[in-house]
Design a protein around this motif. Sequence first.
Motif, PDB file in Angstrom:
ATOM      1  N   LEU A 105     -94.575  57.185  -5.776  1.00 39.44           N
ATOM      2  CA  LEU A 105     -93.174  56.608  -5.103  1.00 39.44           C
ATOM      3  C   LEU A 105     -93.411  55.593  -4.021  1.00 39.44           C
ATOM      4  O   LEU A 105     -92.718  54.984  -3.715  1.00 39.44           O
ATOM      5  CB  LEU A 105     -92.686  57.976  -4.540  1.00 39.44           C
ATOM      6  N   LYS A 106     -94.798  55.577  -3.623  1.00 38.55           N
ATOM      7  CA  LYS A 106     -95.151  54.634  -2.329  1.00 38.55           C
ATOM      8  C   LYS A 106     -94.696  52.904  -2.920  1.00 38.55           C
ATOM      9  O   LYS A 106     -94.646  52.242  -2.125  1.00 38.55           O
ATOM     10  CB  LYS A 106     -96.765  54.517  -2.001  1.00 38.55           C
ATOM     11  N   SER A 107     -94.956  52.951  -4.122  1.00 37.73           N
ATOM     12  CA  SER A 107     -94.624  51.690  -4.290  1.00 37.73           C
ATOM     13  C   SER A 107     -93.492  51.208  -5.183  1.00 37.73           C
ATOM     14  O   SER A 107     -92.943  50.314  -5.713  1.00 37.73           O
ATOM     15  CB  SER A 107     -95.774  51.125  -5.627  1.00 37.73           C
ATOM     16  N   LEU A 108     -92.594  52.279  -5.122  1.00 37.90           N
ATOM     17  CA  LEU A 108     -91.240  52.355  -5.732  1.00 37.90           C
ATOM     18  C   LEU A 108     -90.223  51.446  -4.920  1.00 37.90           C
ATOM     19  O   LEU A 108     -89.982  51.864  -3.717  1.00 37.90           O
ATOM     20  CB  LEU A 108     -90.717  53.589  -6.126  1.00 37.90           C
ATOM     21  N   PRO A 109     -89.524  50.406  -5.566  1.00 41.25           N
ATOM     22  CA  PRO A 109     -88.595  49.902  -4.527  1.00 41.25           C
ATOM     23  C   PRO A 109     -87.490  50.629  -4.126  1.00 41.25           C
ATOM     24  O   PRO A 109     -87.380  51.603  -4.671  1.00 41.25           O
ATOM     25  CB  PRO A 109     -88.086  48.702  -5.491  1.00 41.25           C
ATOM     26  N   LYS A 110     -86.923  50.428  -2.841  1.00 43.98           N
ATOM     27  CA  LYS A 110     -85.767  51.304  -2.548  1.00 43.98           C
ATOM     28  C   LYS A 110     -84.914  51.375  -3.304  1.00 43.98           C
ATOM     29  O   LYS A 110     -83.979  52.532  -3.537  1.00 43.98           O
ATOM     30  CB  LYS A 110     -85.404  50.710  -1.050  1.00 43.98           C
ATOM     31  N   ALA A 111     -84.287  50.255  -3.993  1.00 48.90           N
ATOM     32  CA  ALA A 111     -83.354  50.584  -5.014  1.00 48.90           C
ATOM     33  C   ALA A 111     -83.497  51.442  -6.087  1.00 48.90           C
ATOM     34  O   ALA A 111     -82.607  52.349  -6.531  1.00 48.90           O
ATOM     35  CB  ALA A 111     -82.950  48.956  -5.468  1.00 48.90           C
ATOM     36  N   GLU A 112     -84.813  51.553  -6.474  1.00 41.45           N
ATOM     37  CA  GLU A 112     -85.143  52.689  -7.569  1.00 41.45           C
ATOM     38  C   GLU A 112     -85.076  53.956  -6.912  1.00 41.45           C
ATOM     39  O   GLU A 112     -84.788  54.883  -7.529  1.00 41.45           O
ATOM     40  CB  GLU A 112     -86.319  52.110  -8.221  1.00 41.45           C
ATOM     41  N   LEU A 113     -85.531  54.082  -5.704  1.00 41.71           N
ATOM     42  CA  LEU A 113     -85.501  55.413  -4.892  1.00 41.71           C
ATOM     43  C   LEU A 113     -84.235  55.921  -4.904  1.00 41.71           C
ATOM     44  O   LEU A 113     -83.785  57.097  -5.057  1.00 41.71           O
ATOM     45  CB  LEU A 113     -86.280  55.233  -3.526  1.00 41.71           C
ATOM     46  N   ARG A 114     -83.334  54.937  -4.683  1.00 42.11           N
ATOM     47  CA  ARG A 114     -81.775  55.267  -4.531  1.00 42.11           C
ATOM     48  C   ARG A 114     -81.106  56.045  -5.866  1.00 42.11           C
ATOM     49  O   ARG A 114     -80.429  56.804  -5.722  1.00 42.11           O
ATOM     50  CB  ARG A 114     -81.052  54.034  -4.149  1.00 42.11           C
ATOM     51  N   GLN A 115     -81.960  55.248  -6.919  1.00 42.33           N
ATOM     52  CA  GLN A 115     -81.384  56.052  -7.940  1.00 42.33           C
ATOM     53  C   GLN A 115     -81.693  57.311  -8.498  1.00 42.33           C
ATOM     54  O   GLN A 115     -80.852  58.234  -8.873  1.00 42.33           O
ATOM     55  CB  GLN A 115     -81.989  55.224  -9.403  1.00 42.33           C
ATOM     56  N   GLY A 116     -82.879  57.780  -8.083  1.00 37.92           N
ATOM     57  CA  GLY A 116     -83.202  59.086  -7.837  1.00 37.92           C
ATOM     58  C   GLY A 116     -82.437  60.269  -7.037  1.00 37.92           C
ATOM     59  O   GLY A 116     -82.042  61.181  -7.230  1.00 37.92           O
ATOM     60  N   TYR A 117     -82.087  59.399  -5.666  1.00 41.12           N
ATOM     61  CA  TYR A 117     -81.391  60.191  -4.693  1.00 41.12           C
ATOM     62  C   TYR A 117     -80.185  60.513  -5.262  1.00 41.12           C
ATOM     63  O   TYR A 117     -79.313  61.635  -5.104  1.00 41.12           O
ATOM     64  CB  TYR A 117     -81.496  59.210  -3.455  1.00 41.12           C
ATOM     65  N   ALA A 118     -79.518  59.499  -6.201  1.00 44.65           N
ATOM     66  CA  ALA A 118     -78.104  59.681  -6.780  1.00 44.65           C
ATOM     67  C   ALA A 118     -77.991  61.148  -7.404  1.00 44.65           C
ATOM     68  O   ALA A 118     -77.148  62.085  -7.400  1.00 44.65           O
ATOM     69  CB  ALA A 118     -77.817  58.659  -7.687  1.00 44.65           C
ATOM     70  N   GLU A 119     -79.139  61.467  -8.263  1.00 52.66           N
ATOM     71  CA  GLU A 119     -79.173  62.812  -9.055  1.00 52.66           C
ATOM     72  C   GLU A 119     -79.456  63.859  -7.996  1.00 52.66           C
ATOM     73  O   GLU A 119     -78.899  64.984  -8.249  1.00 52.66           O
ATOM     74  CB  GLU A 119     -80.302  62.582  -9.904  1.00 52.66           C
ATOM     75  N   MET A 120     -79.979  63.663  -6.703  1.00 51.16           N
ATOM     76  CA  MET A 120     -80.385  64.787  -5.872  1.00 51.16           C
ATOM     77  C   MET A 120     -78.878  65.230  -5.116  1.00 51.16           C
ATOM     78  O   MET A 120     -78.904  66.154  -4.952  1.00 51.16           O
ATOM     79  CB  MET A 120     -81.417  64.393  -4.959  1.00 51.16           C
ATOM     80  N   LEU A 121     -78.222  63.967  -5.093  1.00 49.02           N
ATOM     81  CA  LEU A 121     -76.908  64.253  -4.479  1.00 49.02           C
ATOM     82  C   LEU A 121     -75.985  65.053  -5.529  1.00 49.02           C
ATOM     83  O   LEU A 121     -75.327  65.903  -5.023  1.00 49.02           O
ATOM     84  CB  LEU A 121     -76.403  62.796  -4.339  1.00 49.02           C
ATOM     85  N   LYS A 122     -76.184  64.648  -6.766  1.00 48.20           N
ATOM     86  CA  LYS A 122     -75.317  65.572  -7.632  1.00 48.20           C
ATOM     87  C   LYS A 122     -75.717  67.031  -7.706  1.00 48.20           C
ATOM     88  O   LYS A 122     -75.010  67.791  -7.654  1.00 48.20           O
ATOM     89  CB  LYS A 122     -75.576  64.870  -8.925  1.00 48.20           C
ATOM     90  N   TYR A 123     -77.290  67.197  -7.614  1.00 48.35           N
ATOM     91  CA  TYR A 123     -77.554  68.559  -7.499  1.00 48.35           C
ATOM     92  C   TYR A 123     -76.892  69.426  -6.278  1.00 48.35           C
ATOM     93  O   TYR A 123     -76.771  70.628  -6.231  1.00 48.35           O
ATOM     94  CB  TYR A 123     -79.133  68.516  -7.616  1.00 48.35           C
ATOM     95  N   SER A 124     -77.113  68.579  -5.307  1.00 51.00           N
ATOM     96  CA  SER A 124     -76.516  69.457  -3.910  1.00 51.00           C
ATOM     97  C   SER A 124     -75.129  69.723  -3.962  1.00 51.00           C
ATOM     98  O   SER A 124     -74.725  70.519  -3.166  1.00 51.00           O
ATOM     99  CB  SER A 124     -76.870  68.379  -2.849  1.00 51.00           C
ATOM    100  N   LEU A 125     -74.559  69.058  -4.839  1.00 49.66           N
ATOM    101  CA  LEU A 125     -73.058  69.502  -5.023  1.00 49.66           C
ATOM    102  C   LEU A 125     -72.873  70.941  -5.947  1.00 49.66           C
ATOM    103  O   LEU A 125     -71.930  71.416  -5.953  1.00 49.66           O
ATOM    104  CB  LEU A 125     -71.976  68.267  -5.605  1.00 49.66           C
ATOM    105  N   LEU A 126     -73.870  70.708  -6.752  1.00 53.03           N
ATOM    106  CA  LEU A 126     -73.781  71.751  -7.848  1.00 53.03           C
ATOM    107  C   LEU A 126     -74.412  73.199  -7.029  1.00 53.03           C
ATOM    108  O   LEU A 126     -74.326  74.320  -7.653  1.00 53.03           O
ATOM    109  CB  LEU A 126     -74.453  71.510  -9.156  1.00 53.03           C
ATOM    110  N   SER A 127     -75.455  72.884  -6.272  1.00 56.33           N
ATOM    111  CA  SER A 127     -76.156  74.025  -5.623  1.00 56.33           C
ATOM    112  C   SER A 127     -76.202  74.148  -4.067  1.00 56.33           C
ATOM    113  O   SER A 127     -76.725  73.046  -3.661  1.00 56.33           O
ATOM    114  CB  SER A 127     -77.487  74.125  -6.210  1.00 56.33           C
ATOM    115  N   GLU A 128     -75.834  75.091  -3.337  1.00 57.08           N
ATOM    116  CA  GLU A 128     -75.984  75.041  -1.828  1.00 57.08           C
ATOM    117  C   GLU A 128     -77.148  75.441  -1.674  1.00 57.08           C
ATOM    118  O   GLU A 128     -77.442  75.193  -0.285  1.00 57.08           O
ATOM    119  CB  GLU A 128     -74.706  76.064  -1.556  1.00 57.08           C
ATOM    120  N   ASP A 129     -78.038  75.793  -2.161  1.00 59.09           N
ATOM    121  CA  ASP A 129     -79.635  76.177  -1.848  1.00 59.09           C
ATOM    122  C   ASP A 129     -80.456  74.800  -1.730  1.00 59.09           C
ATOM    123  O   ASP A 129     -81.330  75.117  -1.203  1.00 59.09           O
ATOM    124  CB  ASP A 129     -80.191  77.101  -2.940  1.00 59.09           C
TER     125      ASP A 129
END
Length: 339
Positions: free
Chosen positions: A151-175
């Motif tokens: 992940l250290k060499s991953l451009p920020k725009a690509e990190l953002r794409q993964g964060y989008a899925e994490m954002l989705k999970y956070s809406l499905l699970s409060e944990d």
Amino acid sequence: MNTEYLKIENIELTATFQYPASGVILCDARLLKLYPEYFSPEEALPTLALKAGETSKNLGQCLKIYEFLSENGIGRQHTVHVFGGGTISDLAAFAVSTFKRGCRLILYPSTLLAMVDAALGGKTGINHLGYKNFLGSFYPAEKIIIHTPFLKSLPKAELRQGYAEMLKYSLLSEDLLLPDFASPLLLEDDLILSFAAYKMQICAIDPYDHKERLLLNFGHSFGHALEAASQYKIKHGDAIVLGMNIACDYSFQADLIEEEEWNAYRDWLSQYPVPAAAFRFLDETPFEDMIPFLLQDKKNGQELRLILPTEAGIKVVAVKLHQPAAGFDTSRVEQGQRP
Ligand code: GLY
């Protein structure tokens, strides 16, 4: 943090990179350039460099993989090691699942999106006839090895794409604890593993996407339509965040949620920095242009099955589409539970 529940049988987190002992390697060409020290051991395994990206997730590259596997005498007993992000794992796992009815498969996700989503749960696919993941299979890898230093060499725009899925999970699970998408994004191994574990739990209950797993497609019907309609200029994570926003707006318009809840969803989603160009594309694209892509979505038959916020949580809702008018008919809650 209690890490006991994070022990997932076929996922391994490694700080130290380990070159595979046997088999063949399919690898994102960029990784080969970025990490020559990893991929040039004295006795290198046959390696095929692949081009990443949605426009390269096609039959042409799939045929190249079949030829490579064939030239190297690969049979069902051999292991194919796949290094790359979500588009590489989708493509390569699809090829591996269909070559001689399937060889052994180990995935080494190199992007955040692949670590928390794409490499997990066995969905494979390639784009075809202009539609996203039009050809595909379910073929879970026997092991997923996550080397987070990638992940250290991953451009920020690509990190953002993964964060989008994490954002989705956070809406499905409060944990799940969603970190701020600030700079630098703090991605501890345990945090990544907690999101991966959540997805694996859902896939264990519903591996073939009939019920609980469908909820993981929140934002994806509209998101996939946007990606395909933009010829993949809009990236997957950006598209699904727009898709989740559209789903929330639709739920409010269809009286599935009250204004207060609608605002709460929108506020939560607004922490994601959707690029201006993606908003522009959405504004400039008539809804009718999206309809063919929505109807081709794998989850949909004659009616759309959308994942929508409702008063009872995020659910699968059957929706009839008025054609050619740009709009939806009344919806009914069909199935699915907040996990
Ligand atoms: N990305 C949604 C799923 O794997 O089901």
